[in-house]
Design a protein around this motif. Structure first.
Motif, PDB file in Angstrom:
ATOM      1  N   ILE A 155       0.844  -1.183   0.000  1.00 20.91           N
ATOM      2  CA  ILE A 155       0.000   0.000   0.000  1.00 20.91           C
ATOM      3  C   ILE A 155       0.887   1.243   0.000  1.00 20.91           C
ATOM      4  N   GLN A 163       0.813   5.746  -0.933  1.00 21.94           N
ATOM      5  CA  GLN A 163       0.253   6.972  -1.483  1.00 21.94           C
ATOM      6  C   GLN A 163       1.260   7.694  -2.378  1.00 21.94           C
ATOM      7  N   ASN A 166       3.083   3.951  -7.618  1.00 19.90           N
ATOM      8  CA  ASN A 166       2.183   2.960  -8.205  1.00 19.90           C
ATOM      9  C   ASN A 166       2.772   1.589  -7.907  1.00 19.90           C
ATOM     10  N   ASP A 225      -2.604  -3.615  -9.435  1.00 19.19           N
ATOM     11  CA  ASP A 225      -3.652  -2.776  -8.844  1.00 19.19           C
ATOM     12  C   ASP A 225      -4.753  -3.515  -8.100  1.00 19.19           C
ATOM     13  N   GLY A 271      -6.795  -1.987  -5.162  1.00 24.40           N
ATOM     14  CA  GLY A 271      -7.511  -0.742  -5.396  1.00 24.40           C
ATOM     15  C   GLY A 271      -6.585   0.433  -5.578  1.00 24.40           C
ATOM     16  N   ASP A 272      -7.051   1.429  -6.319  1.00 24.97           N
ATOM     17  CA  ASP A 272      -6.240   2.602  -6.651  1.00 24.97           C
ATOM     18  C   ASP A 272      -4.928   2.137  -7.277  1.00 24.97           C
ATOM     19  N   ARG A 273      -3.819   2.546  -6.712  1.00 29.05           N
ATOM     20  CA  ARG A 273      -2.517   2.120  -7.239  1.00 29.05           C
ATOM     21  C   ARG A 273      -1.824   1.172  -6.270  1.00 29.05           C
ATOM     22  N   ASN A 274      -2.597   0.463  -5.445  1.00 28.63           N
ATOM     23  CA  ASN A 274      -2.049  -0.480  -4.471  1.00 28.63           C
ATOM     24  C   ASN A 274      -2.073  -1.892  -5.035  1.00 28.63           C
ATOM     25  N   TYR A 277       5.949   3.105   1.497  1.00 24.43           N
ATOM     26  CA  TYR A 277       4.884   2.110   1.336  1.00 24.43           C
ATOM     27  C   TYR A 277       4.835   1.233   2.587  1.00 24.43           C
TER      28      TYR A 277
END
Length: 281
Positions: free
Chosen positions: A94, A96, A99, A117, A120-123, A151
């Protein structure tokens, strides 16, 4: 192992196959350290850190001090854990800042699973049934080269149910609508995968963004290998063995975009020949 021919070719959403393939080929040819023997110096990177299954998530950072995949200059940090045959392990990355991209290597250094991915999102999140007991390696990586940032990484154990050896193919569940089912064969007239000269056949799948599909490839004559590519030739998913007691392949993915996908019905090695059944649900 990841396959790569022309263009970009994990479980997950999109990695250029040229990124990982040179290192994995070096492992198989004895030109790189094997994770089963030592904490790896992957591509000249720092020693791998141990991660505890079902332990507290580790905080990491990708930076100029991280390892570098030579083929695309993306940063990675390596982690190892002791796994047992039949364990179902889920790894999650995970962030923020970057990617996230995950790669899970077997004890011999060959590829077991990849993801971009799925969290979800770029996790990133991948789940795999471990085929053997030994020291596994996780590469915390990024989708694009040069990405840096913090991360968290966790690895947890689930419960995997493996079919009995030589079990017949699983029946279709009544609630799972069959989108495609075909009987095929790999032989002298099949296409040849450039990286390892293994035979394959190709099928098209029209999918919608957010749609979840399960693809199975079953054969009693050879060790199957499945790859799903998007319209740009990037890997959305790949699988060798669906369990420790089966050489059939299965992958379940959530499609990242609407478009035409390519299913590669492949053999694990160049000697794979015979009949198979490919099913998409």
């Amino acid at each position: 192992s990841p396959r790569g021919g022309s263009g970009n070719t994990g479980i997950g959403f999109a990695i250029s196959i040229d990124r990982v393939q040179p290192f994995l080929v070096a492992v198989r040819e004895g030109r790189a350290p094997r994770t089963a023997q030592q904490a790896p110096q992957l591509g000249g990177g720092p020693n791998a850190q141990r991660i505890t299954l079902n332990g507290t998530a580790l905080q990491g950072e990708l930076s100029a001090r991280s390892g570098v995949l030579s083929s695309d200059s993306s940063f990675f940090n390596a982690y190892t854990f002791e796994g047992r045959a039949g364990q179902e392990v889920t790894v999650e990355m995970i962030s923020q800042d970057v990617n996230a991209y995950l790669i899970l290597l077997r004890p011999d250094g060959s590829d077991l699973a990849q993801d971009n991915d799925s969290a979800g999102d770029r996790n990133a999140r991948l789940t795999a049934v471990l085929p053997e007991t030994g020291l596994y390696t996780i590469l915390a990586n990024t989708f694009e080269p040069g990405e840096t940032g913090r991360y968290s990484l966790s690895a947890t154990i689930g419960v995997a149910t493996a079919p009995a050896p030589n079990a017949s193919p699983r029946p279709t569940q009544p609630s799972a609508r069959v989108l495609l089912q075909v009987e095929g064969s790999l032989g002298p007239n099949s296409l040849i995968w450039q990286e390892d000269n293994s035979p394959y056949q190709e099928y098209s799948l029209n999918g919608q963004a957010g749609q979840t599909v399960t693809i199975t490839m079953e054969s009693i004559e050879f060790d199957t290998y499945l790859i799903l590519l998007d319209a740009n030739g990037r890997v959305v998913g790949q699988n060798d063995d669906e369990s420790t007691s089966s050489t059939n392949s299965q992958l379940t993915v959530t499609l990242p975009s609407t478009g035409t996908y390519r299913i590669i019905a492949n053999a694990y090695d160049r000697n794979g020949r015979g009949r198979y059944v490919l099913t998409v649900r």
